[in-house]
Design an enzyme around this catalytic site. Structure first.
Site, PDB file in Angstrom:
ATOM      1  N   PHE A  26       0.818  -1.209   0.000  1.00 61.17           N
ATOM      2  CA  PHE A  26       0.000   0.000   0.000  1.00 61.17           C
ATOM      3  C   PHE A  26       0.861   1.274   0.000  1.00 61.17           C
ATOM      4  CE2 PHE A  26      -2.360   2.754   3.261  1.00 61.17           C
ATOM      5  CZ  PHE A  26      -2.929   3.546   2.285  1.00 61.17           C
ATOM      6  N   ASP A  66       9.805  -7.375  -2.156  1.00 56.34           N
ATOM      7  CA  ASP A  66       8.480  -7.666  -1.597  1.00 56.34           C
ATOM      8  C   ASP A  66       8.267  -9.175  -1.642  1.00 56.34           C
ATOM      9  OD1 ASP A  66       5.761  -5.539  -1.456  1.00 56.34           O
ATOM     10  OD2 ASP A  66       5.516  -7.695  -1.191  1.00 56.34           O
ATOM     11  N   GLY A  94       1.433  -7.635  -0.941  1.00 56.40           N
ATOM     12  CA  GLY A  94       1.648  -6.732  -2.073  1.00 56.40           C
ATOM     13  C   GLY A  94       1.032  -7.291  -3.354  1.00 56.40           C
ATOM     14  N   GLN A 100       9.443  -0.199   4.226  1.00 54.20           N
ATOM     15  CA  GLN A 100       7.989  -0.223   4.424  1.00 54.20           C
ATOM     16  C   GLN A 100       7.457  -1.622   4.711  1.00 54.20           C
ATOM     17  OE1 GLN A 100       6.320   2.788   4.236  1.00 54.20           O
ATOM     18  NE2 GLN A 100       8.390   3.565   3.983  1.00 54.20           N
ATOM     19  N   ALA A 101       8.261  -2.645   4.424  1.00 51.40           N
ATOM     20  CA  ALA A 101       7.757  -4.017   4.572  1.00 51.40           C
ATOM     21  C   ALA A 101       7.453  -4.305   6.032  1.00 51.40           C
ATOM     22  CB  ALA A 101       8.801  -5.008   4.056  1.00 51.40           C
ATOM     23  N   TYR A 150       2.623  -5.750  17.950  1.00 54.01           N
ATOM     24  CA  TYR A 150       2.972  -4.871  16.827  1.00 54.01           C
ATOM     25  C   TYR A 150       3.623  -3.580  17.327  1.00 54.01           C
ATOM     26  CZ  TYR A 150       2.262  -1.561  13.008  1.00 54.01           C
ATOM     27  OH  TYR A 150       2.449  -0.591  12.062  1.00 54.01           O
ATOM     28  N   LYS A 162       7.468  -2.302  16.611  1.00 52.42           N
ATOM     29  CA  LYS A 162       7.760  -1.023  15.967  1.00 52.42           C
ATOM     30  C   LYS A 162       8.570  -0.115  16.901  1.00 52.42           C
ATOM     31  CE  LYS A 162       5.995  -1.224  11.794  1.00 52.42           C
ATOM     32  NZ  LYS A 162       6.768  -0.954  10.566  1.00 52.42           N
ATOM     33  N   ARG A 176      -8.892   8.255  16.007  1.00 53.78           N
ATOM     34  CA  ARG A 176      -7.646   8.096  15.257  1.00 53.78           C
ATOM     35  C   ARG A 176      -7.359   9.374  14.469  1.00 53.78           C
ATOM     36  NH1 ARG A 176      -7.730   4.208  18.039  1.00 53.78           N
ATOM     37  NH2 ARG A 176      -7.130   2.073  17.528  1.00 53.78           N
TER      38      ARG A 176
END
Ligand code: UD1
Length: 326
Positions: free
Chosen positions: A19, A38, A43, A78-79, A145, A149, A211
């Site tokens: 995305f 990727d 993807g 970005q992966a 997650y 991160k 959000r």
């Protein structure tokens, strides 16, 4: 604040068929040699233009990573497994992708002396004490997650401090826009699909959670700024500074689509954060970045398939206060 356009670089975009990554590739490819790495778990090949080199494989697989990184000047990492829910269901799997593979990438970047722009997340903050949340807020993630991160975010800083690796970290708030799809994609994509099909729009919990939704074209612009800023080693919120409740979002999507869907409530999601809203002043001050697309404009563009794409040539930094005049 001068910020030269990115030209004639060899650039790797991990997750470049996904995305956010594929939109970045679109912006970079006219002026650079762009490679995409990727594994196509999320993807899509059709998102990547034919003249871009595609390397199919896992970032964590060094036999794939090394040639992909060979000779690169710049990496946009970005992966990731972006779904909070998936990380709660299978923390080890998301840990491998989101953290272990990322660490291998940082190591490889040291070898190549390449700049790395790292995709981090607002999920690193957990439940912020104060809103809007600043980059120096305490970080208590509520999901695997968010922990992954956070560790990546801190590794990126440490690699800049310890090894002089030029890293810049972007803490994405809730990104939405074209090409966001799949069972674990963001709430806007899900609500749009439901509204278009006339199916019930499923709000998790009471819908009062909020959000900060940021359009993918703004996220691309933030990445371009991060790729050229002279200030390295820092982390920046990438949001709009506005927040919207999930209930309001459901109503907005329904109205814009002109749908007769009902809005239904389900159980809240484990590991979900309550509120999120970016303090955007550091990104404005140091990167010259400011989001341009408001939520309703962005949703209308999505529904009407209006292109809000960004080109390197059209991107200019915001300079709006004396502290910006470097
Ligand atoms: C999202 C991103 C994450 C990013 C983070 C930054 C995705 C899939 N996740 O997580 O990668 O780092 O923002 O803040 O893009 N909801 C519903 N109904 C639905 C789906 C979701 O009510 O059908 C609610 C969820 O319970 C949640 C909110 O919408 O409260 C947002 O969910 P989601 O779009 O999955 O994003 P985040 O979990 O915030």
């Amino acid at each position: 604040m001068g910020s030269p356009a990115i030209r004639d670089n060899t650039v790797l975009v991990t997750g470049g068929a996904g995305f956010v990554g594929s939109h970045l590739v679109d912006a970079l490819r006219p002026n650079n040699e762009v490679r995409v790495l990727d594994d196509f778990s999320n993807g899509h090949r059709e998102y990547v233009p034919d003249d871009v080199t595609v390397i199919e494989g896992d970032v964590g697989d060094e036999d794939v990573l090394e040639p992909a990184m060979d000779g690169v000047d710049l990496v946009f990492h970005q992966a990731a497994i972006v779904s909070v829910t998936e990380s709660v269901d299978d923390p080890r799997h998301s840990h491998e992708t989101n953290l272990e593979a990322s660490l291998k990438l940082l190591e490889r970047a040291r070898h190549e002396d390449a700049r790395v722009v790292v995709a981090s997340s607002a999920a690193t903050y957990g439940h912020p004490d104060e809103l809007p949340v600043t980059e120096s807020a305490s970080m208590d993630p509520t999901s695997p997650y968010g922990v992954q991160k956070l560790a990546l975010d801190q590794y990126a800083r440490l690699y800049a401090d310890l090894y002089d690796l030029p890293t810049v970290t972007l803490r994405y708030f809730n990104v939405y826009g074209p090409r966001q799809q799949g069972p674990y994609s963001g709430v806007i994509a899900t609500f749009l699909e439901q509204a278009r099909a006339g199916e019930p729009i499923t709000v998790e919990g009471d819908g009062s959670q909020t959000r900060d939704f940021v359009h993918v074209s703004d996220v691309v612009r933030a990445n371009l700024r991060a790729a050229t800023t002279e200030i390295v080693g820092g982390a920046y919120n990438v949001g709009t500074g506005e927040r919207t409740s999930i209930r309001t979002l459901a109503e907005t999507v329904r109205t814009v689509v002109g749908s007769s869907s009902t809005i239904v409530h389900r159980d809240p999601r484990p590991g979900d954060i309550r509120h999120s809203r970016a303090d955007v002043s550091k990104a404005r001050r140091e990167l010259g970045f400011e989001a341009r697309i408001g939520l309703e404009t962005g949703i209308r563009a999505l529904v009407n398939e209006t292109d809000l794409g960004v080109s390197i040539d059209s991107d200019r930094p915001v300079v709006d206060s004396p502290s910006d005049q470097r």
